[in-house]
Design a protein around this motif. Sequence first.
Motif, PDB file in Angstrom:
ATOM      1  N   ASP A 173      36.347  39.203  30.600  1.00 47.11           N
ATOM      2  CA  ASP A 173      36.102  40.702  29.645  1.00 47.11           C
ATOM      3  C   ASP A 173      35.362  40.140  28.958  1.00 47.11           C
ATOM      4  O   ASP A 173      35.667  40.784  27.616  1.00 47.11           O
ATOM      5  N   GLY A 174      34.560  39.815  28.788  1.00 47.63           N
ATOM      6  CA  GLY A 174      33.336  39.589  27.906  1.00 47.63           C
ATOM      7  C   GLY A 174      33.069  38.648  27.026  1.00 47.63           C
ATOM      8  O   GLY A 174      32.352  38.619  26.895  1.00 47.63           O
ATOM      9  N   ASP A 175      34.422  37.900  26.719  1.00 44.34           N
ATOM     10  CA  ASP A 175      34.253  36.720  26.763  1.00 44.34           C
ATOM     11  C   ASP A 175      34.519  35.003  27.796  1.00 44.34           C
ATOM     12  O   ASP A 175      34.285  33.984  27.221  1.00 44.34           O
ATOM     13  N   GLU A 176      35.872  35.075  28.387  1.00 41.62           N
ATOM     14  CA  GLU A 176      36.148  34.971  28.621  1.00 41.62           C
ATOM     15  C   GLU A 176      36.038  35.210  30.730  1.00 41.62           C
ATOM     16  O   GLU A 176      36.095  36.064  31.267  1.00 41.62           O
ATOM     17  N   TYR A 177      35.974  34.019  31.829  1.00 41.68           N
ATOM     18  CA  TYR A 177      35.363  34.056  32.974  1.00 41.68           C
ATOM     19  C   TYR A 177      37.287  33.609  33.493  1.00 41.68           C
ATOM     20  O   TYR A 177      37.111  32.462  33.153  1.00 41.68           O
ATOM     21  N   THR A 178      37.231  34.630  34.209  1.00 42.73           N
ATOM     22  CA  THR A 178      38.560  34.236  35.506  1.00 42.73           C
ATOM     23  C   THR A 178      38.854  34.308  36.550  1.00 42.73           C
ATOM     24  O   THR A 178      37.588  34.801  36.424  1.00 42.73           O
ATOM     25  N   LEU A 179      40.029  33.588  36.814  1.00 39.06           N
ATOM     26  CA  LEU A 179      39.461  34.065  38.620  1.00 39.06           C
ATOM     27  C   LEU A 179      40.903  34.799  38.750  1.00 39.06           C
ATOM     28  O   LEU A 179      42.012  34.425  38.248  1.00 39.06           O
ATOM     29  N   VAL A 180      40.646  35.652  39.883  1.00 36.17           N
ATOM     30  CA  VAL A 180      41.368  36.895  39.894  1.00 36.17           C
ATOM     31  C   VAL A 180      42.023  36.872  40.858  1.00 36.17           C
ATOM     32  O   VAL A 180      40.971  36.145  42.507  1.00 36.17           O
ATOM     33  N   GLU A 181      43.306  37.655  41.613  1.00 34.23           N
ATOM     34  CA  GLU A 181      43.748  37.174  42.819  1.00 34.23           C
ATOM     35  C   GLU A 181      43.734  38.595  43.014  1.00 34.23           C
ATOM     36  O   GLU A 181      44.645  40.015  42.373  1.00 34.23           O
ATOM     37  N   PRO A 182      42.749  39.573  43.755  1.00 33.32           N
ATOM     38  CA  PRO A 182      42.666  40.863  44.541  1.00 33.32           C
ATOM     39  C   PRO A 182      44.152  41.932  44.878  1.00 33.32           C
ATOM     40  O   PRO A 182      44.769  40.411  45.826  1.00 33.32           O
ATOM     41  N   ASP A 183      44.550  42.910  44.802  1.00 37.54           N
ATOM     42  CA  ASP A 183      45.860  43.162  44.552  1.00 37.54           C
ATOM     43  C   ASP A 183      46.637  43.035  46.483  1.00 37.54           C
ATOM     44  O   ASP A 183      47.446  42.648  46.973  1.00 37.54           O
ATOM     45  N   GLU A 184      45.611  43.234  47.369  1.00 43.59           N
ATOM     46  CA  GLU A 184      46.134  43.500  48.560  1.00 43.59           C
ATOM     47  C   GLU A 184      44.776  42.220  49.341  1.00 43.59           C
ATOM     48  O   GLU A 184      44.095  42.708  50.552  1.00 43.59           O
ATOM     49  N   SER A 185      44.645  41.176  48.910  1.00 45.13           N
ATOM     50  CA  SER A 185      43.023  40.153  49.621  1.00 45.13           C
ATOM     51  C   SER A 185      43.972  39.788  50.526  1.00 45.13           C
ATOM     52  O   SER A 185      45.050  39.582  51.182  1.00 45.13           O
ATOM     53  N   ILE A 186      43.027  39.755  51.919  1.00 46.42           N
ATOM     54  CA  ILE A 186      43.022  39.074  52.903  1.00 46.42           C
ATOM     55  C   ILE A 186      43.221  37.695  52.960  1.00 46.42           C
ATOM     56  O   ILE A 186      43.074  36.982  53.872  1.00 46.42           O
TER      57      ILE A 186
END
Length: 475
Positions: free
Chosen positions: A306-319
């Motif tokens: 978000d510009g300040d912090e790096y995060t790990l996210v799961e894409p909506d329909e991830s394989i």
Amino acid sequence: MQRHRQTKWDETTSEGHEPLLSEKDSTRHEPEDTYLPDDLTRDGIELPSLSEPELVRHYTRLSQMNYGIDDGPYPLGSCTMKYNPKFTEDIAGSTAAAIHPDRDPELSQGALQVYHELQDYLSRIGGMDAVTLQPPAGAAGELTGILIAKAYHEHNGEGDEREEILVPASAHGTNFASAAMAGYDIVELPADDDGRVDLDALTEAVGETTAALMLTNPNTLGLFERDIEEIADIVHDAGGLLYYDGANLNALLGRARPGDMGFDVMHFNVHKTFATPHGGGGPGAGPIGVREGLEQFLPTPQVRTDGDEYTLVEPDESIGKVHGSMGNWLVLLKAHAYISRLGDDGLTDTSAKAVLNANYLAERIDLEVPFEPFHHEFVASAGETDAADFAKAMLDNGVHPPTTKWPEIVDEALMTEPTEAESKRSLEQLAAAFNAVSDEDADTIADAPQTTAAKRIDQTTAARDPTLSWQQLSE
Ligand SMILES: *Cc1c(COP(=O)(O)O)cnc(C)c1O
């Protein structure tokens, strides 16, 4: 002509090979006092007891019995054996780079920043909208990319109908294998007389059953697919996706982008384009890029900020996941270091020199090169000589040979890629080796190599039934 010779043991004696460490010495070591319970400890172990100089000399000799990119030019076409600068090794070897994959994201912001920047660099270089760094090799990237294409068609309710992947006959073997592993039928496309995709054959093959076309550009003959925009239209009009095999990206860096040509999914071979070592089957990296509309299928996790912090996210329909953690961290770190050191101008310079070097070398050798105009690599023909024999004879002339017998469209193919890393002097050395073999008589070529530490090894057995440890050997 300069000829480098490998170290060899004197074969006239009965001990004419580099002994294994265990052949030099085998000493039984008794266990020391330990806090471990008895049933978890052994009574003792046989290990070589050698001094440090003996050990260092053993490994130094082994390295001298081999040929590597640090010994001399290595023009293995398509495999792109470019020199790996040592500064990237220093960075990967620094203590700051030693992080545990399970460390909390809050405490790994630096590493996540590197990942995020590399995702951005690769997106920009490939003209893609999103990138995953997870796949551990180009071939693994192919499989991941094809699984994303599959997820896309399933999402559109066309998963069952679109059951074919089109692959040009000259494609790398992994393209066929990846498509088959993802459950697809393969339709092989012939080349036209110029060595490019035959548009008529493509138009005929493409249709409602097409899931994707896999293509590398320039192709394995080093030829740019001039009709790429038309090819993209044909595939897209039929509802298929266009997959870019990035092995030849070295020819285009900083000049043209697969995304702009109409490709939807691509892989990067960082060990070919961005100077991280080839794994020799070991850890590598084959990140993939996708265009907008496919990013929700990417493997999980993705690094976002978000510009300040790096995060790990799961894409909506991830394989799902295709590799542990985020991929092979140290390989990716080297790619990041290489790209940031070169910058835009350096990357553009790379492709200019890669293409110039290939064309200069081809000019200097006496063999026929049937398909032109090529870019970063060319495929010469060994003519009447068996290409594998020709390659062995090059070893006697002090250099590594090119890739042989592929693509099959050229008789006795010698697929040659000097890369941008070689100087004019090294190119002359390579050309001299090619020409020396061209001038040799058939018997000398058939008996080569005479000067290497190992003669002709049985490649099929070595690949299918490898003996990789001393235990295996003694069994
Ligand atoms: C090397 C190569 C691949 C496979 O890449 P790996 O990283 O070795 O798995 C795919 N296509 C082409 C054209 C290649 O040269």
